[in-house]
Design a protein around this motif. Structure first.
Motif, PDB file in Angstrom:
ATOM      1  N   LEU A 142      51.008   1.084 -12.185  1.00 49.11           N
ATOM      2  CA  LEU A 142      50.413   1.261 -13.508  1.00 49.11           C
ATOM      3  C   LEU A 142      51.068   0.335 -14.528  1.00 49.11           C
ATOM      4  O   LEU A 142      50.381  -0.288 -15.346  1.00 49.11           O
ATOM      5  N   SER A 143      52.380   0.225 -14.476  1.00 47.85           N
ATOM      6  CA  SER A 143      53.110  -0.665 -15.393  1.00 47.85           C
ATOM      7  C   SER A 143      52.670  -2.112 -15.211  1.00 47.85           C
ATOM      8  O   SER A 143      52.456  -2.840 -16.190  1.00 47.85           O
ATOM      9  N   ALA A 144      52.520  -2.527 -13.956  1.00 47.37           N
ATOM     10  CA  ALA A 144      52.104  -3.907 -13.665  1.00 47.37           C
ATOM     11  C   ALA A 144      50.681  -4.164 -14.147  1.00 47.37           C
ATOM     12  O   ALA A 144      50.389  -5.211 -14.741  1.00 47.37           O
ATOM     13  N   PHE A 145      49.777  -3.218 -13.924  1.00 48.81           N
ATOM     14  CA  PHE A 145      48.387  -3.369 -14.345  1.00 48.81           C
ATOM     15  C   PHE A 145      48.275  -3.400 -15.868  1.00 48.81           C
ATOM     16  O   PHE A 145      47.492  -4.175 -16.420  1.00 48.81           O
ATOM     17  N   SER A 146      49.063  -2.555 -16.546  1.00 48.36           N
ATOM     18  CA  SER A 146      49.047  -2.535 -18.016  1.00 48.36           C
ATOM     19  C   SER A 146      49.495  -3.875 -18.581  1.00 48.36           C
ATOM     20  O   SER A 146      48.889  -4.404 -19.516  1.00 48.36           O
ATOM     21  N   TRP A 147      50.564  -4.429 -17.994  1.00 44.26           N
ATOM     22  CA  TRP A 147      51.050  -5.724 -18.462  1.00 44.26           C
ATOM     23  C   TRP A 147      50.048  -6.825 -18.157  1.00 44.26           C
ATOM     24  O   TRP A 147      49.826  -7.722 -18.972  1.00 44.26           O
ATOM     25  N   ALA A 148      49.418  -6.780 -16.984  1.00 46.81           N
ATOM     26  CA  ALA A 148      48.446  -7.809 -16.594  1.00 46.81           C
ATOM     27  C   ALA A 148      47.250  -7.824 -17.540  1.00 46.81           C
ATOM     28  O   ALA A 148      46.736  -8.897 -17.882  1.00 46.81           O
TER      29      ALA A 148
END
Length: 203
Positions: A142-148
């Motif tokens: 989720l953290s990676a997708f939010s940043w992306a």
């Protein structure tokens, strides 16, 4: 059509757009991009230290972040598209033409982000201690997708402020890698983390 379809007296079209966009950025930078890694870190620390108080704190924070991002964050995000297409359809149409594949990718990433935040929040108590490591993994994804999501949109925002050499060598990658893209991304990423920490401290 080159004329605005809509005109707001006194307040003005630009101020309307700016109000919605700035509200959206403040909510999503702090409570999505910055807060999801913070919540995941707190959950992981609770697992590692064996202290359930960290886990309870992480869940309490996520409850607030989840509600705000899926209501006010989502509404202002849709509001940006609505107002942009209402106030200046030619401009938003031009950006879609230049950044079609970037927006296509961002929409897919955003759908994944929504699915992940739903899974992360709704499975928190149901999975129990046995599956805690897998649950932390959802938080990391989720953290990676939010940043992306932010990383893609920042390229488009940077292009709006400086097209760089795109007018000489038009192309998708020239537009995407505009002069302001990496500086903006380098500023917004820690800004999101700091904003998330400040909101968490207030809560």
């Amino acid at each position: 059509m080159d004329f605005p379809l809509f005109h707001l007296d006194v307040f003005g079209n630009r101020l309307l757009f700016a109000t919605i966009a700035i509200t959206h950025v403040l909510i999503n930078h702090a409570l999505a991009v910055g807060a999801m890694p913070l919540v995941t870190l707190l959950e992981w620390w609770g697992l590692r230290s064996g202290d359930p108080r960290w886990d309870r704190l992480a869940h309490r924070l996520l409850s607030v972040f989840f509600i705000v991002t899926t209501t006010a964050g989502a509404l202002t995000g849709v509001g940006i598209w609505f107002v942009a297409s209402l106030v200046n359809p030619t401009a938003i149409g031009s950006l879609i033409h230049v950044f079609f594949w970037a927006w296509f990718t961002e929409w897919i990433v955003f759908v994944g982000e929504v699915a992940l935040i739903l899974a992360y929040y709704l499975s928190w108590r149901g999975w129990g201690a046995r599956h805690k490591r897998a649950h932390v993994g959802i938080g990391l994804a989720l953290s990676a997708f939010s940043w992306a999501t932010m990383a893609i949109i920042v390229a488009i925002l940077g292009f709006q402020m400086s097209t760089g050499v795109w007018t000489v060598r038009p192309g998708f990658w020239t537009a995407l890698l505009n002069p302001l893209y990496l500086p903006q991304l380098a500023f917004r990423t820690p800004f999101a983390m700091i904003a998330a920490a400040l909101v968490a401290l207030m809560l």
